[in-house]
Design a protein around this motif. Structure first.
Motif, PDB file in Angstrom:
ATOM      1  N   PRO A 256       0.808  -1.223   0.000  1.00 58.73           N
ATOM      2  CA  PRO A 256       0.000   0.000   0.000  1.00 58.73           C
ATOM      3  C   PRO A 256       0.842   1.274   0.000  1.00 58.73           C
ATOM      4  CG  PRO A 256      -0.180  -1.133   2.116  1.00 58.73           C
ATOM      5  CD  PRO A 256       0.564  -2.043   1.182  1.00 58.73           C
ATOM      6  N   TYR A 257       1.981   1.231   0.644  1.00 51.73           N
ATOM      7  CA  TYR A 257       2.863   2.396   0.674  1.00 51.73           C
ATOM      8  C   TYR A 257       3.463   2.658  -0.707  1.00 51.73           C
ATOM      9  CZ  TYR A 257       2.406   1.536   5.651  1.00 51.73           C
ATOM     10  OH  TYR A 257       1.896   1.324   6.899  1.00 51.73           O
ATOM     11  N   LEU A 258       3.855   1.592  -1.388  1.00 53.15           N
ATOM     12  CA  LEU A 258       4.422   1.734  -2.729  1.00 53.15           C
ATOM     13  C   LEU A 258       3.368   2.214  -3.724  1.00 53.15           C
ATOM     14  CD1 LEU A 258       6.611  -1.499  -2.784  1.00 53.15           C
ATOM     15  CD2 LEU A 258       7.420   0.873  -2.673  1.00 53.15           C
ATOM     16  N   VAL A 259       2.146   1.697  -3.613  1.00 55.17           N
ATOM     17  CA  VAL A 259       1.062   2.124  -4.513  1.00 55.17           C
ATOM     18  C   VAL A 259       0.817   3.622  -4.349  1.00 55.17           C
ATOM     19  CG1 VAL A 259      -1.412   1.928  -4.983  1.00 55.17           C
ATOM     20  CG2 VAL A 259      -0.034  -0.136  -4.701  1.00 55.17           C
ATOM     21  N   ARG A 260       0.714   4.091  -3.111  1.00 54.73           N
ATOM     22  CA  ARG A 260       0.473   5.522  -2.867  1.00 54.73           C
ATOM     23  C   ARG A 260       1.638   6.368  -3.371  1.00 54.73           C
ATOM     24  NH1 ARG A 260      -1.729   3.513   2.145  1.00 54.73           N
ATOM     25  NH2 ARG A 260       0.225   4.017   3.223  1.00 54.73           N
ATOM     26  N   ALA A 261       2.862   5.926  -3.098  1.00 55.12           N
ATOM     27  CA  ALA A 261       4.037   6.688  -3.525  1.00 55.12           C
ATOM     28  C   ALA A 261       4.137   6.758  -5.048  1.00 55.12           C
ATOM     29  CB  ALA A 261       5.304   6.068  -2.944  1.00 55.12           C
ATOM     30  N   LEU A 262       3.911   5.642  -5.712  1.00 63.96           N
ATOM     31  CA  LEU A 262       3.984   5.635  -7.176  1.00 63.96           C
ATOM     32  C   LEU A 262       2.864   6.468  -7.791  1.00 63.96           C
ATOM     33  CD1 LEU A 262       5.073   1.957  -7.708  1.00 63.96           C
ATOM     34  CD2 LEU A 262       6.346   3.993  -8.416  1.00 63.96           C
ATOM     35  N   TYR A 263       1.684   6.416  -7.194  1.00 60.52           N
ATOM     36  CA  TYR A 263       0.569   7.240  -7.673  1.00 60.52           C
ATOM     37  C   TYR A 263       0.971   8.718  -7.627  1.00 60.52           C
ATOM     38  CZ  TYR A 263      -3.866   9.691  -7.791  1.00 60.52           C
ATOM     39  OH  TYR A 263      -4.877  10.552  -8.116  1.00 60.52           O
ATOM     40  N   GLU A 264       1.488   9.166  -6.487  1.00 68.01           N
ATOM     41  CA  GLU A 264       1.897  10.565  -6.339  1.00 68.01           C
ATOM     42  C   GLU A 264       3.000  10.931  -7.331  1.00 68.01           C
ATOM     43  OE1 GLU A 264       0.705  13.052  -4.442  1.00 68.01           O
ATOM     44  OE2 GLU A 264      -0.888  11.719  -3.726  1.00 68.01           O
ATOM     45  N   TRP A 265       3.974  10.048  -7.498  1.00 64.85           N
ATOM     46  CA  TRP A 265       5.084  10.290  -8.416  1.00 64.85           C
ATOM     47  C   TRP A 265       4.588  10.419  -9.855  1.00 64.85           C
ATOM     48  CZ3 TRP A 265       7.352   6.522 -11.884  1.00 64.85           C
ATOM     49  CH2 TRP A 265       8.524   6.950 -12.488  1.00 64.85           C
ATOM     50  N   ILE A 266       3.681   9.532 -10.256  1.00 66.30           N
ATOM     51  CA  ILE A 266       3.151   9.566 -11.626  1.00 66.30           C
ATOM     52  C   ILE A 266       2.367  10.853 -11.860  1.00 66.30           C
ATOM     53  CG2 ILE A 266       1.498   8.455 -13.185  1.00 66.30           C
ATOM     54  CD1 ILE A 266       2.408   5.741 -11.858  1.00 66.30           C
TER      55      ILE A 266
END
Length: 139
Positions: free
Chosen positions: A6-16
């Motif tokens: 879940p942390y990676l999904v949120r971080a990648l979403y923000e980065w994209i």
């Protein structure tokens, strides 16, 4: 230790989104408790555009991603448990991350029997290939 997914999904979403790209999420549509529109999945998977302009009420936490989206002009409420997320990437360049298939959490009833026998809900899972995971384009 908590899952890092879940942390990676949120971080990648923000980065994209910060890079002005369109975040897409690859989802296992057959995972328990997944709520996606029927008829839009292919081979048990669905790709969802989760950009701020495509969804409403996006909520990401450690258990699930939920939001409202339109499919064929009809509004739907979607619910995707974190374990059902197979990947998140930018549509424009494919950059992102693919996750391993995560088995659903066992119920307490399953643990009474020792929790070692798989459910007979589907075909047995093929053996995992060795080496690096690969990403296939779903159209």
């Amino acid at each position: 230790m908590n899952s890092s997914r879940p942390y990676l999904v949120r971080a990648l979403y923000e980065w994209i989104v910060d890079n002005d790209c369109t975040p897409h999420m690859l989802v296992n549509a057959e995972y328990p408790a997944v709520q996606v529109p029927q008829g839009f999945a292919s081979d048990g998977q669905i790709v969802l555009n989760i950009s701020p302009s495509a969804v409403r009420s996006l909520h990401m936490d450690n258990e699930a991603v939920s939001f409202e989206g339109r499919f064929g002009g009809v509004a739907h409420t979607l619910y995707v448990p974190i374990g059902a997320i197979l990947g998140i990437y930018a549509r424009e360049n494919g950059q992102g991350m693919v996750f391993e298939l995560e088995p659903p959490l066992a119920d307490e009833d399953d643990l009474e029997d020792g929790g070692v026998e798989p459910d007979d809900d589907g075909p047995p899972e093929p053996p995992r290939p060795s080496g690096r995971p690969s990403l296939k384009v779903v159209k």
